[in-house]
Design an enzyme around this catalytic site. Structure first.
Site, mmCIF file in Angstrom:
data_model
loop_
_atom_site.group_PDB
_atom_site.id
_atom_site.type_symbol
_atom_site.label_atom_id
_atom_site.label_comp_id
_atom_site.label_asym_id
_atom_site.label_seq_id
_atom_site.Cartn_x
_atom_site.Cartn_y
_atom_site.Cartn_z
ATOM 1 N N GLU A 243 0.861 -1.188 0.000
ATOM 2 C CA GLU A 243 0.000 0.000 0.000
ATOM 3 C C GLU A 243 0.889 1.228 0.000
ATOM 4 O O GLU A 243 1.932 1.259 0.658
ATOM 5 C CB GLU A 243 -0.889 -0.003 1.242
ATOM 6 C CG GLU A 243 -1.728 1.258 1.417
ATOM 7 C CD GLU A 243 -2.519 1.263 2.722
ATOM 8 O OE1 GLU A 243 -2.754 2.369 3.264
ATOM 9 O OE2 GLU A 243 -2.885 0.181 3.212
ATOM 10 N N GLU B 89 -2.728 11.655 3.219
ATOM 11 C CA GLU B 89 -3.461 11.084 4.344
ATOM 12 C C GLU B 89 -3.227 11.907 5.609
ATOM 13 O O GLU B 89 -2.144 12.434 5.835
ATOM 14 C CB GLU B 89 -3.036 9.634 4.587
ATOM 15 C CG GLU B 89 -3.910 8.908 5.594
ATOM 16 C CD GLU B 89 -3.582 7.434 5.690
ATOM 17 O OE1 GLU B 89 -4.497 6.635 5.977
ATOM 18 O OE2 GLU B 89 -2.398 7.074 5.498
#
Length: 379
Positions: free
Chosen positions: A160, A165
């Site tokens: 990932e 974020e």
């Protein structure tokens, strides 16, 4: 003429083996992104804007709307395309063709309940390239957890990459890699030179369901996330996934977007030091990252934005209570100008099938004809 197949096959195999042997030794997860070259040129592979994100109808599936509960245990219910559109959570701004993805800010939801939100996933998967995410606005506010990321199958085995974020009142963007194989992957300075402008927070990329922080680099630029990002009229995030060199992530505020990127002829070698960089030296990129799809979502609370992190953020009350405050989510929306994926142009060092292979077939035929002529003359 019965000898034609055997003679031709011998000639063909000979020429292919001489010139085409590299065809049979390609790595399992081949990508066209290689080490940066001084004369690099990129070309757009995929470009998504406006209605492209709504092609969730057969036979075209550019992006799909994930439906149901949040895998990170957030207090949201992700909506289908039709439900998201009917509720005003996913729509196109006709004035500039931007995509808006929002969290429900009108419904009555009990504390600790689930509020409607949106999560979309690209249907094409990638094994490298230059990924561009241009947004004018991102979700902000206590309990929010917006992100733009890529992920492979069978998490965390195929990896990932968190490009954008953060949670709650976080000031700067947090970038991270997550891995799940037994192939080593850490984020460490490989030499004494400055390789990125961000700050290392965690070095071990290995992740599990109970320990999934990954190897983190935090941006130091306050225009890279939340209110600072929105006050700068947004900007661009760029991931260069290069299996031979590593992963690089840049952020450019709206006023500082490189001219070559605006012109859709990006040259990353001129962009300066990235905000984050994960070298391939302490991390086997090809073994840990493959077949990634892009994801854009906003969840609320969950195992990161909620709990102890929420209490430390300066936000009032509890995250569970905040879910019930509909007005808190008025500004919880993405305004996305476009998403693009570039690959190295063939003329700049990209792997490409040998243009001589058709010539080899012709040469095989010529050799066969010569052999045939020789056989006829010898009779």
């Amino acid at each position: 003429m019965h000898s034609l197949p055997n003679s031709f096959l011998v000639a063909f195999l000979f020429t292919v083996l001489v010139d085409g042997s590299h065809y049979w030794s390609l790595p399992r997860h081949r990508t066209v992104a290689h080490r940066q070259l001084s004369g690099e040129t990129y070309m757009i592979q995929d470009f998504y804007q406006g209605e492209d994100f709504f092609k969730d109808v057969p036979p075209i599936y550019d992006w799909t709307f994930d439906v149901g509960s949040d895998p990170t245990h957030g207090n949201v219910i992700y909506q289908s395309q039709s439900d998201a559109q009917s509720k005003g959570l996913a729509y196109i701004n006709d004035s500039n063709n931007s995509l808006i993805l929002a969290v429900d800010s009108t419904s009555t939801v009990a504390p600790g309940g689930q509020r409607a939100s949106v999560r979309i996933t690209s249907q094409k998967s990638y094994n490298g390239g230059l990924f561009i995410f241009d947004a004018s606005y991102m979700p902000v506010g206590c309990s929010t957890w917006p992100s733009f990321w890529t992920v492979g199958p069978h998490w965390p085995m195929a990896g990932e990459i968190d490009i954008v974020e953060g949670v709650n009142n976080q000031d700067t963007n947090q970038m991270a890699l997550h891995t799940g194989t037994n192939q080593t992957c850490t984020n460490e300075m490989t030499n004494g030179t400055q390789q990125f402008t961000g700050q290392i927070k965690k070095t071990n990329c290995y992740s599990t369901g109970r320990a999934d922080s990954g190897c983190i680099i935090e941006d130091t630029d306050t225009s890279s996330f939340a209110y600072g990002f929105n006050n700068a009229e947004g900007g661009v995030f760029a991931l260069l996934w290069d299996n031979s060199a590593g992963m690089s992530i840049w952020h450019f505020a709206r006023a500082n977007i490189p001219a070559d990127l605006i012109a859709q002829t990006p040259r990353t070698s001129t962009w300066g030091i990235p905000a984050g960089f994960w070298s391939s030296q302490p991390c086997d990129i090809t073994a840990n990252f493959y077949d990634h799809q892009m994801v854009i979502d906003t969840t609320i609370c969950g195992h990161w934005a909620g709990g102890g992190i929420y209490a430390q953020s300066g936000c009032p009350g509890t995250c569970s209570d905040m879910v019930a405050n509909a007005t808190n989510y008025i500004n919880s929306k993405w305004v996305i100008n476009y998403v693009a994926v570039y690959q190295y142009h063939i003329g700049s060092g990209t792997y490409a099938p040998s243009p001589r292979l058709p010539l080899m077939i012709i040469l095989s035929l010529v050799i066969y004809l010569l052999l045939l002529a020789n056989a006829l003359l010898s009779q």
